[in-house]
Enzyme design. Structure first.
Site, PDB file in Angstrom:
ATOM      1  N   CYS A   1     -14.356  11.140   4.896  1.00 56.09           N
ATOM      2  CA  CYS A   1     -13.418  10.082   5.277  1.00 56.09           C
ATOM      3  C   CYS A   1     -13.199  10.041   6.792  1.00 56.09           C
ATOM      4  CB  CYS A   1     -12.085  10.310   4.557  1.00 56.09           C
ATOM      5  SG  CYS A   1     -10.828   9.122   5.055  1.00 56.09           S
TER       6      CYS A   1
ATOM      7  N   CYS B   1      -9.346  10.894   7.787  1.00 59.40           N
ATOM      8  CA  CYS B   1      -8.754  12.224   7.651  1.00 59.40           C
ATOM      9  C   CYS B   1      -8.819  12.905   9.022  1.00 59.40           C
ATOM     10  CB  CYS B   1      -9.525  13.040   6.600  1.00 59.40           C
ATOM     11  SG  CYS B   1      -8.983  12.683   4.907  1.00 59.40           S
TER      12      CYS B   1
ATOM     13  N   HIS C   1      -4.993  12.104   2.560  1.00 53.88           N
ATOM     14  CA  HIS C   1      -6.016  11.188   2.041  1.00 53.88           C
ATOM     15  C   HIS C   1      -5.597  10.523   0.730  1.00 53.88           C
ATOM     16  CE1 HIS C   1     -10.166   9.721   1.587  1.00 53.88           C
ATOM     17  NE2 HIS C   1     -10.018   9.975   0.299  1.00 53.88           N
TER      18      HIS C   1
ATOM     19  N   ASN D   1      -4.643  -3.801   3.139  1.00 51.93           N
ATOM     20  CA  ASN D   1      -5.389  -4.101   1.921  1.00 51.93           C
ATOM     21  C   ASN D   1      -5.340  -2.833   1.094  1.00 51.93           C
ATOM     22  OD1 ASN D   1      -6.197  -6.580   2.970  1.00 51.93           O
ATOM     23  ND2 ASN D   1      -8.093  -5.760   3.797  1.00 51.93           N
TER      24      ASN D   1
ATOM     25  N   HIS E   1      -4.049   3.272   4.838  1.00 48.09           N
ATOM     26  CA  HIS E   1      -4.112   2.710   6.189  1.00 48.09           C
ATOM     27  C   HIS E   1      -3.945   1.204   6.147  1.00 48.09           C
ATOM     28  CE1 HIS E   1      -8.159   1.634   4.850  1.00 48.09           C
ATOM     29  NE2 HIS E   1      -8.253   0.822   5.883  1.00 48.09           N
TER      30      HIS E   1
ATOM     31  N   GLN F   1      -4.306  -2.460   8.919  1.00 48.56           N
ATOM     32  CA  GLN F   1      -5.077  -2.967  10.048  1.00 48.56           C
ATOM     33  C   GLN F   1      -4.202  -3.892  10.870  1.00 48.56           C
ATOM     34  OE1 GLN F   1      -9.247  -4.019   9.204  1.00 48.56           O
ATOM     35  NE2 GLN F   1      -8.684  -3.867   7.071  1.00 48.56           N
TER      36      GLN F   1
HETATM   37 ZN   LIG Z   1      -9.009  10.466   4.336  1.00 47.93          ZN
END
Ligand SMILES: [Zn+2]
Length: 366
Positions: free
Chosen positions: A74, A77, A141, A181, A194, A196
């Site tokens: 990822c 992370c 995560h 999203n 997360h 944007q």
């Molecule tokens: Zn992650």
């Protein structure tokens, strides 16, 4: 006085990255980005569709972007145990950075004007100037926005305030859009929690439509359309989900989506930087509460788009900051697809009564 809970850094390819900490005691000096990253090659252009009068961002290099990686790969992370990610620190609270695969980016100063497509004046073209940032909400995560404590949500709001102010000041930027999203059903390519932030170098068609509606309403009634919608929803009460001292959440009367939720501040606020401390504090409590109700709606994590609409340049006094959250999920295990009428003609058909959605949301709101 400088804000010591905000620490700026630069990634190996020159992109900007900013750490936001829940409190100053957590702030640490930013470690360097040790990755051998290739230089940026943002091949982005805007082409104008002459039939619709709308600009389309053509970004061929985005097709190579990371798609649903394992946690071990990822990019959001923290960098730890010898694995280097987009975020050089070994831990963080909230971090914003320029997207490696942007839909808009400021072109190099020496980039020549590309001229129209194929030299045809009808097919106008210009550089896709603007900026796209990623905002990681947590170093965990497997977390979600709904699970964040109010203290962390306040840090995210601080990041929205900071990035909105900075990106709005960039030359040519017309509107700053903060969004999340969530869920593979929405097309999310990274599961790490997360959002944007897009700084558009154009007035988005959706915003232009709303601006026209506010002007027309003002001319016809003398009233503020956002204030009048809030008043009408509050008076009717049938679609109101939550009313606080500073914010009200409701399902819009003419919802397009089978699940749609709006959150309005009670006074005219153009953008995040204008919110008072009291408004931010209540938002930090109310917003994750609403998101938890979204997950309890079907009893499974709701795939959604949560979009924060802010005033475009020049409309700060008439366009109100607000959240529009919607989901493609129309029943447990069933998705709504945008088919012929919606995709082809922009005429929406909603199979779910907005009043029923509000009633169910009130039931599950804790
Ligand atoms: Zn992650």
């Amino acid at each position: 006085m400088s804000d010591t809970s905000r620490v700026a850094a630069t990634l190996a390819d020159g992109r900007e990255l900013i750490y936001f900490y829940d409190d100053t005691s957590r702030a640490v000096p930013p470690p360097p980005d040790l990755r051998p990253l290739p230089p940026r090659s943002d091949l982005i252009e805007l082409r104008r569709d002459p039939l619709r009068g709308e600009w389309v961002s053509i970004t061929a290099q985005r097709n190579d972007r990371t798609f649903l990686p394992d946690a071990a790969e990822c990019p959001l992370c923290p960098s730890r145990d010898g694995r280097l990610s987009e975020i050089p620190a070994s831990d963080y609270d909230v971090v914003a950075f320029e997207n490696r695969f942007p839909s808009f980016a400021v072109p190099p100063a020496d980039e020549p004007d590309p001229g129209p497509v194929d030299g045809q004046e009808l097919f106008a073209r210009r550089p896709g100037a603007g900026r796209c940032e990623v905002l990681a909400f947590s170093s965990d995560h497997d977390g979600s926005f709904a699970g964040l404590p109010a203290r962390r949500v306040k840090t995210i709001i601080k990041a929205w305030v900071d990035r909105t102010a900075a990106l709005s000041a960039l030359p040519g930027v017309q509107q700053v859009y903060c969004f999340e999203n969530r869920g593979a059903e929405i097309g999310v390519t990274l599961h790490h929690p997360h959002g944007q932030i897009y700084a558009y170098p154009l007035l988005p068609p959706r915003t232009a439509q709303v601006l026209d509606a506010t002007r027309e309403h003002k001319e016809r009634t003398g009233g503020d359309l956002f204030a009048d919608i809030l008043k009408a929803e509050t008076t009717a009460g049938t679609r109101v989900v939550l009313t606080g001292e500073h914010w009200t959440a409701f399902v819009p009367a003419a919802a397009r989506w089978p699940f749609e939720l709006h959150l309005f501040p009670h006074r005219q606020v153009g953008a995040f930087p204008e919110l008072t401390d009291a408004e931010r504090d209540e938002l930090a409590e109310v917003y994750p509460r609403l998101l938890r109700a979204c997950d309890d709606y079907y009893g499974t994590p709701l795939p959604y788009v949560a979009g924060w609409h802010q005033a475009p340049r020049g409309a700060e006094d008439s366009y109100r900051l607000h959240l529009e959250l919607f989901s493609v999920q129309r029943a447990k295990g069933k998705l709504k697809f945008l088919a012929g009428s919606e995709s082809g003609m922009a005429v929406w058909i909603n199979d779910v009564l907005p009043e029923t959605v509000a009633e169910r949301l009130r039931e599950v709101l804790k």
